[in-house]
Design a protein around this motif. Structure first.
Motif, short mmCIF file in Angstrom:
data_model
loop_
_atom_site.label_atom_id
_atom_site.label_comp_id
_atom_site.label_asym_id
_atom_site.label_seq_id
_atom_site.Cartn_x
_atom_site.Cartn_y
_atom_site.Cartn_z
N ASN A 181 0.83 -1.21 0.00
CA ASN A 181 0.00 0.00 0.00
C ASN A 181 0.86 1.26 0.00
OD1 ASN A 181 -1.14 2.22 2.06
ND2 ASN A 181 -2.85 1.41 0.87
N ALA A 182 1.91 1.26 0.83
CA ALA A 182 2.78 2.43 0.94
C ALA A 182 3.51 2.71 -0.37
CB ALA A 182 3.79 2.23 2.07
N ILE A 183 3.95 1.66 -1.04
CA ILE A 183 4.69 1.82 -2.31
C ILE A 183 3.79 2.40 -3.40
CG2 ILE A 183 5.69 0.48 -4.22
CD1 ILE A 183 7.14 -1.19 -2.10
N ILE A 184 2.57 1.91 -3.47
CA ILE A 184 1.64 2.44 -4.47
C ILE A 184 1.28 3.89 -4.14
CG2 ILE A 184 -0.61 2.16 -5.60
CD1 ILE A 184 1.45 -0.02 -6.24
N GLN A 185 1.05 4.17 -2.87
CA GLN A 185 0.75 5.54 -2.44
C GLN A 185 1.87 6.50 -2.84
OE1 GLN A 185 -1.83 7.04 -0.81
NE2 GLN A 185 -2.70 5.70 0.73
N GLU A 186 3.10 6.03 -2.72
CA GLU A 186 4.25 6.90 -2.96
C GLU A 186 4.59 7.04 -4.44
OE1 GLU A 186 9.00 7.27 -1.71
OE2 GLU A 186 7.72 5.76 -0.76
N ASN A 187 4.42 5.96 -5.20
CA ASN A 187 4.95 5.95 -6.56
C ASN A 187 3.95 5.81 -7.70
OD1 ASN A 187 7.87 5.90 -5.76
ND2 ASN A 187 7.26 3.94 -4.85
N TYR A 188 2.76 5.26 -7.43
CA TYR A 188 1.89 4.87 -8.53
C TYR A 188 0.44 5.35 -8.38
CZ TYR A 188 5.81 1.75 -9.46
OH TYR A 188 7.06 1.23 -9.70
N THR A 189 0.26 6.55 -7.88
CA THR A 189 -1.11 7.05 -7.74
C THR A 189 -1.66 7.49 -9.10
OG1 THR A 189 -0.43 9.33 -7.33
CG2 THR A 189 -0.64 7.88 -5.41
N LEU A 190 -2.98 7.52 -9.18
CA LEU A 190 -3.63 7.97 -10.40
C LEU A 190 -3.33 9.45 -10.66
CD1 LEU A 190 -5.47 7.30 -12.76
CD2 LEU A 190 -7.44 7.79 -11.29
N VAL A 191 -3.21 10.23 -9.60
CA VAL A 191 -2.90 11.66 -9.73
C VAL A 191 -1.55 11.84 -10.42
CG1 VAL A 191 -2.33 13.78 -8.46
CG2 VAL A 191 -4.29 12.40 -7.77
N LYS A 192 -0.55 11.06 -9.99
CA LYS A 192 0.78 11.16 -10.60
C LYS A 192 0.72 10.74 -12.07
CE LYS A 192 3.96 10.80 -6.71
NZ LYS A 192 5.18 10.15 -6.19
N HIS A 193 -0.02 9.69 -12.34
CA HIS A 193 -0.15 9.20 -13.71
C HIS A 193 -0.78 10.26 -14.62
CE1 HIS A 193 -0.96 6.39 -17.00
NE2 HIS A 193 -2.19 6.84 -17.02
N ILE A 194 -1.88 10.85 -14.16
CA ILE A 194 -2.57 11.87 -14.94
C ILE A 194 -1.72 13.13 -15.09
CG2 ILE A 194 -4.56 13.44 -14.96
CD1 ILE A 194 -5.30 10.62 -15.74
N ASN A 195 -1.07 13.54 -14.02
CA ASN A 195 -0.23 14.74 -14.08
C ASN A 195 0.92 14.58 -15.08
OD1 ASN A 195 -1.75 16.13 -12.23
ND2 ASN A 195 -0.40 15.73 -10.49
N LYS A 196 1.45 13.37 -15.17
CA LYS A 196 2.53 13.12 -16.11
C LYS A 196 2.03 13.29 -17.55
CE LYS A 196 6.68 11.88 -17.27
NZ LYS A 196 7.85 12.74 -16.99
N ILE A 197 0.84 12.76 -17.84
CA ILE A 197 0.29 12.91 -19.18
C ILE A 197 -0.04 14.38 -19.47
CG2 ILE A 197 -1.58 12.27 -20.75
CD1 ILE A 197 -1.73 9.60 -19.38
N ASN A 198 -0.59 15.06 -18.47
CA ASN A 198 -0.86 16.50 -18.65
C ASN A 198 0.41 17.25 -19.02
OD1 ASN A 198 -3.66 16.62 -18.20
ND2 ASN A 198 -3.40 16.72 -15.98
N SER A 199 1.50 16.90 -18.36
CA SER A 199 2.79 17.53 -18.63
C SER A 199 3.28 17.23 -20.05
CB SER A 199 3.83 17.04 -17.61
OG SER A 199 5.11 17.55 -17.90
N LEU A 200 3.08 15.99 -20.48
CA LEU A 200 3.50 15.60 -21.83
C LEU A 200 2.64 16.30 -22.89
CD1 LEU A 200 4.06 11.76 -21.30
CD2 LEU A 200 5.80 13.55 -21.49
N VAL A 201 1.34 16.44 -22.60
CA VAL A 201 0.43 17.15 -23.50
C VAL A 201 0.90 18.61 -23.66
CG1 VAL A 201 -1.90 18.09 -23.74
CG2 VAL A 201 -1.58 15.68 -23.16
N LYS A 202 1.16 19.24 -22.54
CA LYS A 202 1.61 20.64 -22.56
C LYS A 202 2.91 20.78 -23.34
CE LYS A 202 2.88 24.45 -19.47
NZ LYS A 202 3.07 24.85 -18.04
N ASN A 203 3.82 19.86 -23.11
CA ASN A 203 5.11 19.88 -23.80
C ASN A 203 4.96 19.67 -25.30
OD1 ASN A 203 8.12 19.76 -23.87
ND2 ASN A 203 7.73 17.66 -24.48
N ALA A 204 4.05 18.75 -25.67
CA ALA A 204 3.83 18.44 -27.10
C ALA A 204 3.23 19.63 -27.84
CB ALA A 204 2.93 17.22 -27.23
N ILE A 205 2.29 20.30 -27.18
CA ILE A 205 1.64 21.47 -27.81
C ILE A 205 2.61 22.63 -27.93
CG2 ILE A 205 -0.15 23.21 -27.52
CD1 ILE A 205 -1.89 21.05 -26.22
#
Length: 382
Positions: free
Chosen positions: A358-382
């Motif tokens: 549970n602690a590892i997923i909380q720290e490294n693999y949350t949905l928020v982190k996943h979505i934020n990463k794609i948002n960042s890539l979208v911004k960078n691509a545009i």
């Protein structure tokens, strides 16, 4: 205030019940998100309306027009209309009318279909691989050339595991374009308190060749020889569902193994709460099909369950051996059975593994982190 961009998400088929990651992208990415699905550019909208139907010429206008024309002119007009409303033209029209700023293709196949159109319109393209699209032999052979063109044009190629990254580099993708971004679980999974003292083991995943439910069943059969009181709940459907049921029946394990079919998230959570251990015996299928990083494993870890699984694809990226669970080689049902028995006999260890998971997923693999990463890539691509 930031101006929201118009994002088009495309996938090769309509979102399935288990494709929660795509649903999360549609619902949570920052922007005005549009969605189309379809194979080889035969796209439909989220409400199942095909683009050819959406942009179908009004018949009353055509009837009035063609009634005034000689037959040969009508024929030429019909041919022109057919050309104008070809698949590529329809998609270009959709992209322009909705003022799309960037395209996110779910699965490499969808990315290869739309990459040429994005290139013509100078639209940024991100491609998110998930599993079969980076591993199945027939897919890799059929899309070999179109993948290379897509790799050349796309701004970013998103993968969900280290193994998938290596596979796509082998296919010709430039390493600098590859971004590892493992999917995250819905926040509700973190609220689960598993029943460590129960006798219930759980498996969540479609009954497919790469998830090999029959091997999980055979491993559990070995466990039952020493711990006959245990129960296994199997959630999911798929092409091997009846095979799994027939196997259980032939082995006489109907009282110990329950098939629950495909369930919505709320129902899955209820069953995870009743269990003390998650199991999944993923393998490379006969056609090369492999996992990405199984969302079911990540959700179970978020729920505080220890995991017994295989050293397959992205599973070793998230499951730390001897700390959050045990991993075995593909096909080794005896080793899987032994590790299950270890956790059955030592519930304190099971609880310790689950809490760390549970602690590892909380720290490294949350949905928020996943979505934020794609948002960042979208911004960078545009």
């Amino acid at each position: 205030m930031k101006t929201k961009k118009n994002i088009l998400i495309v996938s090769p088929a309509k979102i399935g019940l288990t494709e929660t990651f795509i649903r999360a992208h549609i619902d949570q990415l920052y922007g005005n998100v549009f969605y189309l699905y379809g194979w080889d550019l035969d796209f439909k909208t989220q409400t199942d309306v095909s683009l050819s139907e959406l942009y179908k010429p009004k018949s009353s206008v055509l009837t009035k027009l063609t009634s005034l024309l000689p037959h040969y002119i009508y024929f030429r007009l019909a041919q022109k209309l057919k050309k104008n409303y070809a698949k590529e033209a329809l998609i270009k029209r959709y992209l322009k009318e909705h003022k799309i700023d960037v395209v996110l293709a779910e699965y490499g196949t969808a990315g290869s279909f739309i990459a040429p159109i994005c290139k013509i319109l100078d639209l940024p393209l991100l491609v998110h691989f998930h599993g079969f699209d980076a591993s199945r032999y027939d897919i890799l052979e059929k899309f070999n050339e179109s993948y290379k063109l897509m790799f050349d044009y796309a701004q970013h190629i998103i993968v969900v595991s280290k193994a998938m990254k290596k596979a796509l580099i082998k296919q010709g993708c430039p390493e600098h374009k590859l971004v590892i971004n493992t999917c995250g679980p819905h926040p509700d999974y973190f609220k689960i308190e598993p029943n460590i003292e129960s006798n219930i083991i759980i498996s969540v995943g479609r009954h497919t060749y790469k998830k090999a439910p029959y091997l999980t069943i055979l491993a559990f059969q070995e466990v039952l020889k020493k711990q006959p009181h245990l129960k296994l709940k199997m959630i999911g459907d798929g092409e091997l569902f009846d095979v799994s049921k027939n196997l259980v029946k032939s082995l006489g394990l109907e009282n110990n193994i329950t098939f629950l079919g495909a369930l919505e998230r709320k129902e899955i959570i209820k069953h995870l709460q009743s269990a003390f251990l998650f199991v999944q015996h993923s393998i490379v299928a006969h056609n090369g099909d492999s996992e990405g990083t199984p969302v079911g494993v990540i959700e179970a870890m978020a729920a505080g369950l220890p995991v017994v699984s295989t050293r397959h694809a992205g599973i070793p990226d998230v499951v730390i051996e001897n700390e959050t669970g045990f991993l075995v080689n593909e096909g080794d049902i005896n080793a899987m059975a032994e590790h299950i028995l270890t956790l059955v006999k030592n519930k304190d260890l099971a609880e310790t593994f689950g809490k760390k998971a549970n602690a590892i997923i909380q720290e490294n693999y949350t949905l928020v982190k996943h979505i934020n990463k794609i948002n960042s890539l979208v911004k960078n691509a545009i």
